[in-house]
Design an enzyme around this catalytic site. Structure first.
Site, PDB file in Angstrom:
ATOM      1  N   ARG A   1       0.832  -1.191   0.000  1.00 48.58           N
ATOM      2  CA  ARG A   1       0.000   0.000   0.000  1.00 48.58           C
ATOM      3  C   ARG A   1       0.869   1.243   0.000  1.00 48.58           C
ATOM      4  O   ARG A   1       1.688   1.445   0.897  1.00 48.58           O
ATOM      5  CB  ARG A   1      -0.925  -0.003   1.220  1.00 48.58           C
ATOM      6  CG  ARG A   1      -1.911   1.155   1.243  1.00 48.58           C
ATOM      7  CD  ARG A   1      -2.956   0.984   2.316  1.00 48.58           C
ATOM      8  NE  ARG A   1      -2.397   0.919   3.669  1.00 48.58           N
ATOM      9  CZ  ARG A   1      -3.125   0.883   4.772  1.00 48.58           C
ATOM     10  NH1 ARG A   1      -4.430   0.874   4.693  1.00 48.58           N
ATOM     11  NH2 ARG A   1      -2.548   0.838   5.954  1.00 48.58           N
TER      12      ARG A   1
ATOM     13  N   THR B   1      -0.959   7.585  -1.052  1.00 43.31           N
ATOM     14  CA  THR B   1      -2.249   7.464  -1.743  1.00 43.31           C
ATOM     15  C   THR B   1      -3.122   6.350  -1.187  1.00 43.31           C
ATOM     16  O   THR B   1      -4.331   6.320  -1.441  1.00 43.31           O
ATOM     17  CB  THR B   1      -2.025   7.192  -3.239  1.00 43.31           C
ATOM     18  OG1 THR B   1      -1.419   5.894  -3.392  1.00 43.31           O
ATOM     19  CG2 THR B   1      -1.122   8.241  -3.849  1.00 43.31           C
TER      20      THR B   1
ATOM     21  N   ASP C   1      -1.263  -3.737  12.985  1.00 41.10           N
ATOM     22  CA  ASP C   1      -0.775  -4.192  11.688  1.00 41.10           C
ATOM     23  C   ASP C   1      -0.565  -5.705  11.733  1.00 41.10           C
ATOM     24  O   ASP C   1       0.321  -6.198  12.436  1.00 41.10           O
ATOM     25  CB  ASP C   1       0.543  -3.484  11.348  1.00 41.10           C
ATOM     26  CG  ASP C   1       1.010  -3.801   9.939  1.00 41.10           C
ATOM     27  OD1 ASP C   1       1.332  -4.973   9.672  1.00 41.10           O
ATOM     28  OD2 ASP C   1       1.056  -2.878   9.105  1.00 41.10           O
TER      29      ASP C   1
ATOM     30  N   ASP D   1       3.007  -7.055  10.781  1.00 40.82           N
ATOM     31  CA  ASP D   1       4.005  -6.823  11.819  1.00 40.82           C
ATOM     32  C   ASP D   1       3.826  -7.785  12.991  1.00 40.82           C
ATOM     33  O   ASP D   1       4.802  -8.292  13.544  1.00 40.82           O
ATOM     34  CB  ASP D   1       3.922  -5.382  12.331  1.00 40.82           C
ATOM     35  CG  ASP D   1       4.544  -4.390  11.364  1.00 40.82           C
ATOM     36  OD1 ASP D   1       5.322  -4.827  10.495  1.00 40.82           O
ATOM     37  OD2 ASP D   1       4.238  -3.187  11.465  1.00 40.82           O
TER      38      ASP D   1
END
Length: 209
Positions: free
Chosen positions: A104, A108, A200, A203
């Site tokens: 990602r 944006t 996340d 992670d």
């Protein structure tokens, strides 16, 4: 949305709650993810077609039913999707595996593809895409769009968590794709993370936080 399947089994919800805890270790998180993925696989594969096969029991010959796991492809959206694969494969060990590499863009929030590898003869196969999160929906939409070019028999999408924004985006782009999730959380943050979420996933799976 008729194509959204919320898996509310008590064991799934119990283990997901343990995963959400900020003090869960990497090892604990991985173990729970494997267990939750296995449980979700039973729901996702509930409508898989069966074929008649002749088997010899200790007493006589009979006709039983089996799935053709080789016709199923689990497609992992890298890298976090790999955390779901082991649990899914424990239920359907004969399935093939494909990978879509997407990251990602931090500015944006749009997906950028960097890797794509699938089994051959995809037109004969059913696809189950796995990714822990359906957040903005951008990566999932990009993956489905790419996979539809291979004209598979069917596509499903499996995630641990999603939110109204992700479901709306996916439903608008691909209304024909069924979504299986263990939780529909409140909303997205301004940075594109699901709230309350679990952080996340990549992670937490790989210990890279």
């Amino acid at each position: 949305m008729r194509n959204v399947h919320h898996i509310t089994h008590p064991l799934v919800q119990h283990k997901l709650t343990l995963m959400r805890r900020s003090d869960a270790s990497t090892t604990t998180f991985r173990t729970l993810l494997n267990e939750v993925s296995s449980l979700m696989a039973y729901e996702v594969t509930r409508d898989m077609p069966l074929q008649d096969v002749e088997v010899q029991t200790p007493l006589e010959t009979m006709t039983g039913q089996m799935i053709d796991g080789k016709k199923l492809v689990f497609v992992s959206i890298l890298r976090a999707g790999n955390g779901i694969l082991e649990g899914m494969l424990s239920v359907v060990p004969g399935a093939r595996i494909g990978h879509v590499g997407l990251y990602r863009d931090p500015t944006t929030l749009e997906p950028v593809e960097y890797y794509f590898k699938m089994p051959q003869e995809m037109a004969e196969r059913d696809i189950i895409i796995v990714d822990p999160m359906l957040a903005t929906g951008n990566s999932a939409i990009a993956a489905v769009t790419r996979l539809k070019q291979l004209k598979p028999k069917s596509i499903k999408f499996v995630c641990l968590l999603t939110c109204p924004e992700g479901l709306a985006a996916m439903g608008k782009a691909h209304p024909d794709v069924d979504i299986y999730t263990a939780a529909i959380d409140r909303e997205l943050s301004e940075h594109g993370y699901i709230l309350p979420g679990l952080g996340d996933a990549g992670d937490r799976i790989f210990g890279t936080k």
